[in-house]
Design a protein around this motif. Structure first.
Motif, PDB file in Angstrom:
ATOM      1  N   TYR A 217       0.771  -1.080   0.094  1.00 35.55           N
ATOM      2  CA  TYR A 217      -0.020   0.112  -0.126  1.00 35.55           C
ATOM      3  C   TYR A 217       1.041   1.104   0.039  1.00 35.55           C
ATOM      4  O   TYR A 217       2.095   1.161   0.608  1.00 35.55           O
ATOM      5  CB  TYR A 217      -0.787  -0.115   0.930  1.00 35.55           C
ATOM      6  CG  TYR A 217      -2.195  -1.180   1.122  1.00 35.55           C
ATOM      7  CD1 TYR A 217      -3.409  -0.525   0.720  1.00 35.55           C
ATOM      8  CD2 TYR A 217      -1.919  -2.228   1.293  1.00 35.55           C
ATOM      9  CE1 TYR A 217      -4.161  -1.279   0.364  1.00 35.55           C
ATOM     10  CE2 TYR A 217      -3.040  -3.213   1.070  1.00 35.55           C
ATOM     11  CZ  TYR A 217      -4.413  -2.745   0.669  1.00 35.55           C
ATOM     12  OH  TYR A 217      -5.248  -3.526   0.389  1.00 35.55           O
ATOM     13  N   LYS A 242     -14.271  -2.590   8.090  1.00 37.45           N
ATOM     14  CA  LYS A 242     -13.305  -3.055   7.406  1.00 37.45           C
ATOM     15  C   LYS A 242     -12.907  -2.005   6.455  1.00 37.45           C
ATOM     16  O   LYS A 242     -13.835  -1.497   5.750  1.00 37.45           O
ATOM     17  CB  LYS A 242     -13.395  -4.290   6.738  1.00 37.45           C
ATOM     18  CG  LYS A 242     -13.362  -5.349   7.735  1.00 37.45           C
ATOM     19  CD  LYS A 242     -13.773  -6.817   7.307  1.00 37.45           C
ATOM     20  CE  LYS A 242     -13.770  -7.960   8.128  1.00 37.45           C
ATOM     21  NZ  LYS A 242     -14.214  -9.013   7.592  1.00 37.45           N
ATOM     22  N   THR A 244     -10.356  -0.682   2.918  1.00 35.54           N
ATOM     23  CA  THR A 244      -9.291  -0.603   1.989  1.00 35.54           C
ATOM     24  C   THR A 244      -9.365   0.501   0.954  1.00 35.54           C
ATOM     25  O   THR A 244     -10.632   0.910   0.676  1.00 35.54           O
ATOM     26  CB  THR A 244      -9.110  -2.010   1.347  1.00 35.54           C
ATOM     27  OG1 THR A 244      -7.918  -2.127   0.718  1.00 35.54           O
ATOM     28  CG2 THR A 244     -10.229  -2.210   0.492  1.00 35.54           C
ATOM     29  N   THR A 246      -7.391   2.494  -2.625  1.00 30.03           N
ATOM     30  CA  THR A 246      -6.472   2.586  -3.684  1.00 30.03           C
ATOM     31  C   THR A 246      -6.613   4.092  -3.961  1.00 30.03           C
ATOM     32  O   THR A 246      -7.617   4.705  -4.569  1.00 30.03           O
ATOM     33  CB  THR A 246      -6.975   1.792  -5.123  1.00 30.03           C
ATOM     34  OG1 THR A 246      -7.112   0.298  -4.701  1.00 30.03           O
ATOM     35  CG2 THR A 246      -6.019   2.141  -5.999  1.00 30.03           C
TER      36      THR A 246
ATOM     37  N   TYR B 261     -11.126  -4.411  -7.195  1.00 25.06           N
ATOM     38  CA  TYR B 261     -11.159  -5.281  -5.997  1.00 25.06           C
ATOM     39  C   TYR B 261     -11.768  -6.470  -6.322  1.00 25.06           C
ATOM     40  O   TYR B 261     -13.036  -6.300  -6.771  1.00 25.06           O
ATOM     41  CB  TYR B 261     -12.070  -4.186  -4.782  1.00 25.06           C
ATOM     42  CG  TYR B 261     -12.024  -4.871  -3.405  1.00 25.06           C
ATOM     43  CD1 TYR B 261     -11.056  -4.634  -2.574  1.00 25.06           C
ATOM     44  CD2 TYR B 261     -13.158  -5.768  -3.290  1.00 25.06           C
ATOM     45  CE1 TYR B 261     -10.968  -5.265  -1.294  1.00 25.06           C
ATOM     46  CE2 TYR B 261     -13.190  -6.354  -1.980  1.00 25.06           C
ATOM     47  CZ  TYR B 261     -12.238  -6.097  -0.969  1.00 25.06           C
ATOM     48  OH  TYR B 261     -12.253  -6.566   0.229  1.00 25.06           O
ATOM     49  N   ARG B 313      -1.972  -5.937  -4.233  1.00 27.93           N
ATOM     50  CA  ARG B 313      -2.081  -6.254  -2.890  1.00 27.93           C
ATOM     51  C   ARG B 313      -3.361  -6.749  -2.393  1.00 27.93           C
ATOM     52  O   ARG B 313      -4.227  -6.498  -2.681  1.00 27.93           O
ATOM     53  CB  ARG B 313      -1.520  -4.894  -2.339  1.00 27.93           C
ATOM     54  CG  ARG B 313      -2.692  -3.894  -2.389  1.00 27.93           C
ATOM     55  CD  ARG B 313      -1.969  -2.671  -2.666  1.00 27.93           C
ATOM     56  NE  ARG B 313      -2.834  -1.415  -2.655  1.00 27.93           N
ATOM     57  CZ  ARG B 313      -3.662  -1.153  -3.599  1.00 27.93           C
ATOM     58  NH1 ARG B 313      -3.478  -1.822  -4.690  1.00 27.93           N
ATOM     59  NH2 ARG B 313      -4.771  -0.002  -3.469  1.00 27.93           N
ATOM     60  N   PRO B 314      -3.055  -7.621  -1.126  1.00 28.39           N
ATOM     61  CA  PRO B 314      -4.147  -8.189  -0.649  1.00 28.39           C
ATOM     62  C   PRO B 314      -5.058  -6.879   0.320  1.00 28.39           C
ATOM     63  O   PRO B 314      -4.409  -6.168   0.849  1.00 28.39           O
ATOM     64  CB  PRO B 314      -3.494  -9.272   0.634  1.00 28.39           C
ATOM     65  CG  PRO B 314      -2.181  -8.476   0.700  1.00 28.39           C
ATOM     66  CD  PRO B 314      -1.944  -7.618  -0.432  1.00 28.39           C
ATOM     67  N   ASP B 315      -6.293  -7.048   0.369  1.00 29.02           N
ATOM     68  CA  ASP B 315      -7.016  -6.529   1.645  1.00 29.02           C
ATOM     69  C   ASP B 315      -6.814  -7.224   2.900  1.00 29.02           C
ATOM     70  O   ASP B 315      -7.175  -8.371   2.937  1.00 29.02           O
ATOM     71  CB  ASP B 315      -8.627  -6.658   1.162  1.00 29.02           C
ATOM     72  CG  ASP B 315      -9.430  -6.062   2.433  1.00 29.02           C
ATOM     73  OD1 ASP B 315      -8.951  -5.604   3.285  1.00 29.02           O
ATOM     74  OD2 ASP B 315     -10.820  -5.940   2.050  1.00 29.02           O
ATOM     75  N   TYR B 316      -5.769  -6.757   3.888  1.00 26.64           N
ATOM     76  CA  TYR B 316      -5.520  -7.517   4.915  1.00 26.64           C
ATOM     77  C   TYR B 316      -6.704  -7.833   5.748  1.00 26.64           C
ATOM     78  O   TYR B 316      -6.439  -8.789   6.703  1.00 26.64           O
ATOM     79  CB  TYR B 316      -4.336  -6.646   5.370  1.00 26.64           C
ATOM     80  CG  TYR B 316      -2.976  -6.719   4.750  1.00 26.64           C
ATOM     81  CD1 TYR B 316      -2.244  -7.943   4.748  1.00 26.64           C
ATOM     82  CD2 TYR B 316      -2.655  -5.669   4.144  1.00 26.64           C
ATOM     83  CE1 TYR B 316      -1.145  -7.544   4.113  1.00 26.64           C
ATOM     84  CE2 TYR B 316      -1.594  -5.446   3.468  1.00 26.64           C
ATOM     85  CZ  TYR B 316      -0.597  -6.699   3.341  1.00 26.64           C
ATOM     86  OH  TYR B 316       0.429  -6.637   2.671  1.00 26.64           O
ATOM     87  N   GLU B 317      -7.982  -7.172   5.752  1.00 20.68           N
ATOM     88  CA  GLU B 317      -8.691  -7.499   6.605  1.00 20.68           C
ATOM     89  C   GLU B 317      -9.842  -8.610   6.104  1.00 20.68           C
ATOM     90  O   GLU B 317     -10.844  -8.978   6.825  1.00 20.68           O
ATOM     91  CB  GLU B 317      -9.536  -6.319   6.946  1.00 20.68           C
ATOM     92  CG  GLU B 317      -8.685  -5.155   7.690  1.00 20.68           C
ATOM     93  CD  GLU B 317      -9.277  -3.930   8.070  1.00 20.68           C
ATOM     94  OE1 GLU B 317      -9.994  -4.016   9.200  1.00 20.68           O
ATOM     95  OE2 GLU B 317      -9.736  -3.139   7.380  1.00 20.68           O
ATOM     96  N   ASN B 318      -9.783  -8.920   4.624  1.00 15.24           N
ATOM     97  CA  ASN B 318     -10.610  -9.921   4.264  1.00 15.24           C
ATOM     98  C   ASN B 318      -9.940 -10.925   3.341  1.00 15.24           C
ATOM     99  O   ASN B 318      -9.285 -10.740   2.236  1.00 15.24           O
ATOM    100  CB  ASN B 318     -11.635  -8.958   3.050  1.00 15.24           C
ATOM    101  CG  ASN B 318     -12.548  -8.374   4.018  1.00 15.24           C
ATOM    102  OD1 ASN B 318     -13.405  -9.022   4.524  1.00 15.24           O
ATOM    103  ND2 ASN B 318     -12.453  -7.190   3.957  1.00 15.24           N
ATOM    104  N   ASN B 323      -6.689  -5.974  -4.177  1.00 16.65           N
ATOM    105  CA  ASN B 323      -6.793  -4.890  -5.129  1.00 16.65           C
ATOM    106  C   ASN B 323      -5.884  -4.786  -6.222  1.00 16.65           C
ATOM    107  O   ASN B 323      -4.926  -5.262  -6.014  1.00 16.65           O
ATOM    108  CB  ASN B 323      -6.662  -3.421  -4.154  1.00 16.65           C
ATOM    109  CG  ASN B 323      -7.584  -3.180  -3.274  1.00 16.65           C
ATOM    110  OD1 ASN B 323      -8.768  -2.788  -3.605  1.00 16.65           O
ATOM    111  ND2 ASN B 323      -7.231  -2.978  -1.853  1.00 16.65           N
TER     112      ASN B 323
END
Lengths: 352, 352
Positions: A217, A242, A244, A246, B261, B313-318, B323
């Motif tokens: 990120y 939650k 996220t 961009t 996403y 990159r990952p959505d660290y919460e899901n 993304n």
């Protein structure tokens, strides 16, 4: 007798600082005196506050003697150096930089959203990041009525987030492009001053705002995630919502756009319910009349204090999920106005 | 002996048509003859195919006598009028307009994704919408390896999606803005020619592409939702993958950006797994090296056939959510090249 305040504006000559002077002039704060502070480079410059000509002074710790209120937007390092000096001398500081935002004892405040947090200040109040402010302005009325579970945001951020120099760079690139010249030599600042490579923004898109971190990120995306949690849930790592993000820089001088997908707890909420909640929130203007092609646009939002919201519609395949489009002037609600507004609340709430 | 084809290009003088001529010249299709067709207004114009000068002819039903392959990009009404005439005369048509995309017996094809659908053609093959093509190019390798559950996309679409006139309008507005003049009078086309109001795009953002419908979605957003389902699942209303979209026009002449996403079925998929899948897919280039500030940008993608993907990159919460950022030339992979590429596949697969 009404108490009047001695105000200092730190970083007075920048794009945000100049707007702080203007927003302070238009504010409800009873002003006794204004002191304009900047680096030695800008000292001696003359700027107007209402009809007064004020000479910009070089900032020293002693600049804050006798000052009641500091509005600061001179960069994180300057805030870290001088704001503790100002607090030591009895001033209350509203800081527009990221220097103190994540300190546990520093309130991070958008007044319409979490003004109660101002009560816990210890001399410094942090102004959130521009892209975070306009998003929480649009989402807070929805959270209060229907609860929020998830936020997925893609930003369309204006050049001015990187200062007046970035606006100038964008315009120079645009003229060179139109003249058939190469833009690469013009790119000195964007995507972010502190990084190695610079790319043209004119007629282009840059999916980097601030530095890119090991997490994948950008730091701007990190801010949107953690500031939103701190403002809405009083905990930068809260898991209840939650988030996220961009973040993308677009060739617009002023006013950020945001495409926000969100899910609410109360799945009975209709699109009209969401629109009503947004329309009734202070500081937010619903611009959502698709039959007449009414929706928020940067050229209309620039120069205004409000946050503009439109294109609200459900995700028909996911109950309780919606899309919306938010635009606000990143230099006003995203910076100068939210800073002055925080100061107005401090005055009204007798916290200064 | 290699079979050679008589090719007609319908709408040859437009931004896409000119690129079709160029892409056909560079293609593997054995070309016997090329006929350039347009409206009476453009008839008589001379354009080059390789080193041949060709005179543009006015389109009539008889224009298609003896033609084996039609590449079409002259607008939906023209395609509806003439392509059935071409099919009647034995031609196979690849149509870049939206005229036939949702017809059940018309394959909607991005060759790398669903070339098998070409086998079911009845004379007309539809080219998907530009914004859909680049998205499915990036997502198909992920779908094949890990399954796809949900797609949430926000687009950053270039002016050229509305034709060369929109590029010209954007440039005129930009010059007027830089000269301190009003841009409103320049706005004649965007956000969409068929609608009542027109707004400047230069230094602005327009969250409307094509007309806004009663559902609250723009027709462009509708296309992204239903075309993606038809291409990936062979059913425009399939529920297996949920899709929602927000489409925004940005002041860029060529190449669309997309912030996507997505969630995958196989939650064990890592960011590296996703990157590997994307990097190994034909026609896709992974540009994802954040340490060196490498990510897709329109000014780099313009003029190229490939779809560029980065910022994965990952959505660290899901778990299972990611993304990413996609950029492709909307006039090439989004239009002219995908059309010619479909024709290349038809030739290779003996379907013409």
């Amino acid at each position: 007798m009404v108490r009047e305040y001695n105000v200092a504006i730190l970083g007075a000559t920048g794009a945000v600082g100049r707007r702080m002077i203007d927003q302070l002039a238009k504010s409800t704060i009873p002003v006794k005196s204004v002191k304009l502070l900047a680096s030695s480079r800008s000292a001696g410059m003359v700027l107007k506050f209402r009809d007064q000509d004020l000479v910009v002074e070089e900032t020293t710790p002693e600049s804050f003697d006798g000052v009641d209120l500091v509005l600061s937007s001179a960069g994180g390092a300057v805030s870290k150096k001088f704001l503790p000096e100002a607090v030591k001398r009895g001033a209350v500081c509203v800081d527009n930089t990221s220097a103190f935002r994540m300190e546990p004892d520093v309130p991070l405040v958008v007044p319409e959203v979490n003004s109660d947090a101002l009560k816990d200040h210890h001399g410094i109040i942090a102004n959130p990041n521009c892209s975070t402010i306009q998003m929480v302005m649009a989402l807070e009325p929805i959270r209060r009525k229907f609860g929020l579970k998830q936020i997925i945001v893609s930003t369309y951020q204006a050049a001015s987030g990187a200062g007046q120099v970035a606006i100038d760079e964008l315009k120079k690139e645009a003229q060179d492009y139109l003249d058939g010249k190469d833009m690469q030599a013009d790119a000195q600042i964007l995507p972010t001053k502190g990084d190695k490579k610079h790319y043209p923004l004119a007629f282009n898109l840059l999916p980097q705002i601030d530095v890119l971190e090991d997490s994948g990120y950008s730091h701007e995306e990190w801010k949107m995630i953690h500031e939103t949690k701190k403002i809405m849930l009083n905990d930068m790592n809260a898991k209840d919502i939650k988030v996220t993000a961009t973040c993308v820089r677009v060739p617009v001088p002023i006013a950020h756009g945001e495409s926000v997908y969100f899910t609410v707890e109360d799945e009975s909420a209709t699109t009209q319910d969401i629109m009503d909640a947004v329309a009734n929130f202070p500081g937010v203007v619903l611009e959502d009349d698709i039959k007449h092609q009414i929706y928020p646009q940067p050229i209309n939002a620039a120069g205004k204090r409000e946050t503009f919201v439109g294109r609200i519609r459900p995700d028909y395949e996911n109950p309780g999920a919606f899309n919306m489009w938010i635009v606000a002037d990143n230099l006003l609600k995203g910076a100068a106005w939210n800073t002055v507004e925080n100061a107005e609340y401090l005055v009204k709430m007798n916290l200064i």
